[in-house]
Design an enzyme around this catalytic site. Structure first.
Site, PDB file in Angstrom:
ATOM      1  N   ASN A   1       0.832  -1.203   0.000  1.00  0.00           N
ATOM      2  CA  ASN A   1       0.000   0.000   0.000  1.00  0.00           C
ATOM      3  C   ASN A   1       0.873   1.262   0.000  1.00  0.00           C
ATOM      4  O   ASN A   1       2.031   1.215  -0.405  1.00  0.00           O
ATOM      5  CB  ASN A   1      -0.985  -0.023   1.175  1.00  0.00           C
ATOM      6  CG  ASN A   1      -2.332   0.553   0.801  1.00  0.00           C
ATOM      7  OD1 ASN A   1      -2.443   1.647   0.283  1.00  0.00           O
ATOM      8  ND2 ASN A   1      -3.377  -0.216   1.065  1.00  0.00           N
ATOM      9  N   ARG A   2       0.323   2.370   0.462  1.00  0.00           N
ATOM     10  CA  ARG A   2       0.957   3.674   0.281  1.00  0.00           C
ATOM     11  C   ARG A   2       1.627   4.200   1.545  1.00  0.00           C
ATOM     12  O   ARG A   2       1.092   4.043   2.645  1.00  0.00           O
ATOM     13  CB  ARG A   2      -0.069   4.696  -0.206  1.00  0.00           C
ATOM     14  CG  ARG A   2      -0.603   4.402  -1.602  1.00  0.00           C
ATOM     15  CD  ARG A   2      -1.733   5.353  -1.979  1.00  0.00           C
ATOM     16  NE  ARG A   2      -2.136   5.129  -3.368  1.00  0.00           N
ATOM     17  CZ  ARG A   2      -3.045   4.221  -3.754  1.00  0.00           C
ATOM     18  NH1 ARG A   2      -3.658   3.459  -2.837  1.00  0.00           N
ATOM     19  NH2 ARG A   2      -3.344   4.062  -5.029  1.00  0.00           N
TER      20      ARG A   2
ATOM     21  N   HIS B   1       3.412   0.217  -2.671  1.00  0.00           N
ATOM     22  CA  HIS B   1       3.831  -1.194  -2.726  1.00  0.00           C
ATOM     23  C   HIS B   1       5.351  -1.361  -2.764  1.00  0.00           C
ATOM     24  O   HIS B   1       5.890  -2.190  -3.500  1.00  0.00           O
ATOM     25  CB  HIS B   1       3.198  -1.891  -3.931  1.00  0.00           C
ATOM     26  CG  HIS B   1       1.706  -1.982  -3.860  1.00  0.00           C
ATOM     27  ND1 HIS B   1       1.019  -2.132  -2.674  1.00  0.00           N
ATOM     28  CD2 HIS B   1       0.763  -1.939  -4.847  1.00  0.00           C
ATOM     29  CE1 HIS B   1      -0.289  -2.190  -2.933  1.00  0.00           C
ATOM     30  NE2 HIS B   1      -0.466  -2.064  -4.231  1.00  0.00           N
TER      31      HIS B   1
ATOM     32  N   HIS C   1      -1.576  -9.604  -3.526  1.00  0.00           N
ATOM     33  CA  HIS C   1      -2.412  -8.663  -4.281  1.00  0.00           C
ATOM     34  C   HIS C   1      -3.222  -9.414  -5.343  1.00  0.00           C
ATOM     35  O   HIS C   1      -3.200  -9.066  -6.521  1.00  0.00           O
ATOM     36  CB  HIS C   1      -1.524  -7.601  -4.920  1.00  0.00           C
ATOM     37  CG  HIS C   1      -2.223  -6.316  -5.255  1.00  0.00           C
ATOM     38  ND1 HIS C   1      -3.230  -6.234  -6.203  1.00  0.00           N
ATOM     39  CD2 HIS C   1      -2.071  -5.058  -4.771  1.00  0.00           C
ATOM     40  CE1 HIS C   1      -3.646  -4.985  -6.299  1.00  0.00           C
ATOM     41  NE2 HIS C   1      -2.960  -4.242  -5.435  1.00  0.00           N
TER      42      HIS C   1
ATOM     43  N   TYR D   1      -6.433 -10.532  -7.508  1.00  0.00           N
ATOM     44  CA  TYR D   1      -7.687  -9.966  -8.011  1.00  0.00           C
ATOM     45  C   TYR D   1      -8.671 -11.120  -8.204  1.00  0.00           C
ATOM     46  O   TYR D   1      -8.504 -11.950  -9.096  1.00  0.00           O
ATOM     47  CB  TYR D   1      -7.465  -9.246  -9.339  1.00  0.00           C
ATOM     48  CG  TYR D   1      -6.816  -7.888  -9.240  1.00  0.00           C
ATOM     49  CD1 TYR D   1      -7.568  -6.755  -8.948  1.00  0.00           C
ATOM     50  CD2 TYR D   1      -5.449  -7.726  -9.448  1.00  0.00           C
ATOM     51  CE1 TYR D   1      -6.977  -5.499  -8.879  1.00  0.00           C
ATOM     52  CE2 TYR D   1      -4.851  -6.482  -9.375  1.00  0.00           C
ATOM     53  CZ  TYR D   1      -5.618  -5.368  -9.089  1.00  0.00           C
ATOM     54  OH  TYR D   1      -5.037  -4.127  -9.018  1.00  0.00           O
TER      55      TYR D   1
ATOM     56  N   ASP E   1     -11.504   1.725  -2.474  1.00  0.00           N
ATOM     57  CA  ASP E   1     -10.066   1.482  -2.449  1.00  0.00           C
ATOM     58  C   ASP E   1      -9.611   1.893  -1.057  1.00  0.00           C
ATOM     59  O   ASP E   1      -8.887   2.872  -0.873  1.00  0.00           O
ATOM     60  CB  ASP E   1      -9.348   2.271  -3.531  1.00  0.00           C
ATOM     61  CG  ASP E   1      -7.864   1.896  -3.642  1.00  0.00           C
ATOM     62  OD1 ASP E   1      -7.453   0.911  -2.992  1.00  0.00           O
ATOM     63  OD2 ASP E   1      -7.124   2.586  -4.363  1.00  0.00           O
TER      64      ASP E   1
ATOM     65  N   GLN F   1      -7.258  -4.338   2.821  1.00  0.00           N
ATOM     66  CA  GLN F   1      -7.465  -3.379   1.735  1.00  0.00           C
ATOM     67  C   GLN F   1      -8.348  -4.023   0.680  1.00  0.00           C
ATOM     68  O   GLN F   1      -8.064  -5.136   0.217  1.00  0.00           O
ATOM     69  CB  GLN F   1      -6.137  -2.958   1.122  1.00  0.00           C
ATOM     70  CG  GLN F   1      -6.243  -1.866   0.067  1.00  0.00           C
ATOM     71  CD  GLN F   1      -6.435  -0.469   0.658  1.00  0.00           C
ATOM     72  OE1 GLN F   1      -6.249  -0.270   1.862  1.00  0.00           O
ATOM     73  NE2 GLN F   1      -6.792   0.489  -0.178  1.00  0.00           N
TER      74      GLN F   1
ATOM     75  N   GLU G   1      -6.766  -7.610   0.067  1.00  0.00           N
ATOM     76  CA  GLU G   1      -5.368  -7.695   0.475  1.00  0.00           C
ATOM     77  C   GLU G   1      -5.213  -7.576   1.996  1.00  0.00           C
ATOM     78  O   GLU G   1      -5.201  -6.473   2.528  1.00  0.00           O
ATOM     79  CB  GLU G   1      -4.573  -6.572  -0.195  1.00  0.00           C
ATOM     80  CG  GLU G   1      -4.802  -6.402  -1.687  1.00  0.00           C
ATOM     81  CD  GLU G   1      -4.444  -5.005  -2.155  1.00  0.00           C
ATOM     82  OE1 GLU G   1      -3.328  -4.533  -1.814  1.00  0.00           O
ATOM     83  OE2 GLU G   1      -5.279  -4.375  -2.832  1.00  0.00           O
TER      84      GLU G   1
END
Length: 310
Positions: A70-71, A97, A167, A169, A225, A262, A277
């Site tokens: 993440n950020r 990431h 991560h 999907y 998000d 997340q 995540e």
């Protein structure tokens, strides 16, 4: 192991197949990525048979992201009293990431594998993407019946930050988008974010918002998000998220030891899948009261997640 493709520098990317009576899983050495997860012959994970897609439109798809998932806001944090700058890869200056050359972009080494498990290892040198300390991380995948288990272990020789995440999907229906999926999340709080998707520092209640998935309901057109707050500290393995599709009849329960979840609607891919995540809360290092993502030299980072199909 089979060769799946080649890195731009010519190194081979390998694929490792794991099987049980119910699950078929393929893992790539690039990013220690989940490429396919098939339950009773039904594909449940977004992926591609072409390696080049993972260098472009499918960046992060199924990969292990880190050294910090993440950020990190403005790409900076204070570590051992020193302001540290990380490699930015977002217009806002955030480090996403682990930076542009994070764990998801690396070739991992296969340590050992069998028909139902594989362990991959990655060495990240001191100063890589701005992070202090040489860090060694292992990702251990194992399938048992209808369960896919992922365990992380990491150690570093200096105090640093550490938070890895898978991560993947997910699309359980096989349809073009995930709007008709039903979801439930065991979280009463979430993290509102600013225009750059950085948490504001507030933990807000989900009650009365579009993020209230405390009872199972359809995802529909919810724009998400965000991090769902599961706990303040890591816990023993417990179920935290339930996803299902009435179209395919496939259900997925996600259990984890992690503090956050997340969830991202993959809007950049037309909502073709849902990223779920388990991880430490984003930008936690820059917010008092958020769970710690600090790893010290005498500690071992550990995190476990299970994907349970039915």
């Amino acid at each position: 192991m089979n060769v799946f493709g080649q890195m731009p520098d010519g190194r081979d990317v390998h694929a490792i197949d794991l099987k049980s009576e119910l699950l078929s899983v393929r893992i790539l050495t690039f990013g220690a990525s989940l490429q396919t997860v098939s339950f009773q012959g039904k594909q449940t994970l977004l992926g591609s048979e072409t390696f080049e897609d993972y260098l472009g439109p499918l960046t992060y798809c199924g990969a292990i992201v880190g050294r910090v998932a993440n950020r990190i806001g403005q790409g900076t944090a204070v570590i051992v009293g020193k302001s540290t700058k990380f490699s930015a890869n977002e217009p806002s200056g955030a480090c996403l990431h682990g930076g542009p050359d994070g764990a998801s972009q690396q070739l991992w080494t296969v340590v050992d594998h069998s028909a139902n498990h594989v362990t991959l290892r990655l060495h990240m040198p001191d100063g890589h993407m701005g992070f202090p300390g040489a860090l060694d991380v292992e990702a251990h995948y194992r399938i048992d019946g209808a369960i896919l288990r992922l365990e992380f272990r990491a150690q570093c020789d200096q105090e640093t930050l550490c938070s890895f995440a898978s991560h993947g999907y997910w699309n359980l229906s096989g349809e073009a988008h995930i709007n008709a999926h039903d979801m439930k999340i065991a979280a009463t709080g979430y993290l509102p974010v600013d225009a750059d998707s950085i948490p504001t520092g507030v933990v807000a209640p989900v009650l009365g918002t579009t993020f209230d998935f405390t009872q199972e309901r359809q995802i529909e057109d919810v724009v998400v998000d965000h991090n769902f707050c599961l706990s303040d500290t890591p816990e023993t393995l417990r179920p935290v998220c339930w996803l299902s599709s009435a179209v395919s009849g496939v259900a997925l329960e996600i259990a984890t030891t992690e503090t956050g979840l997340q969830v991202y609607d993959a809007r950049h891919m037309g909502r073709a899948a849902l990223a779920i995540e388990p991880q430490i809360w984003p930008d936690a290092v820059n917010h008092d009261g958020f769970p710690s993502m600090t790893l010290k030299p005498d500690e071992t980072y550990r995190a476990t997640t299970e994907f349970r199909f039915s």
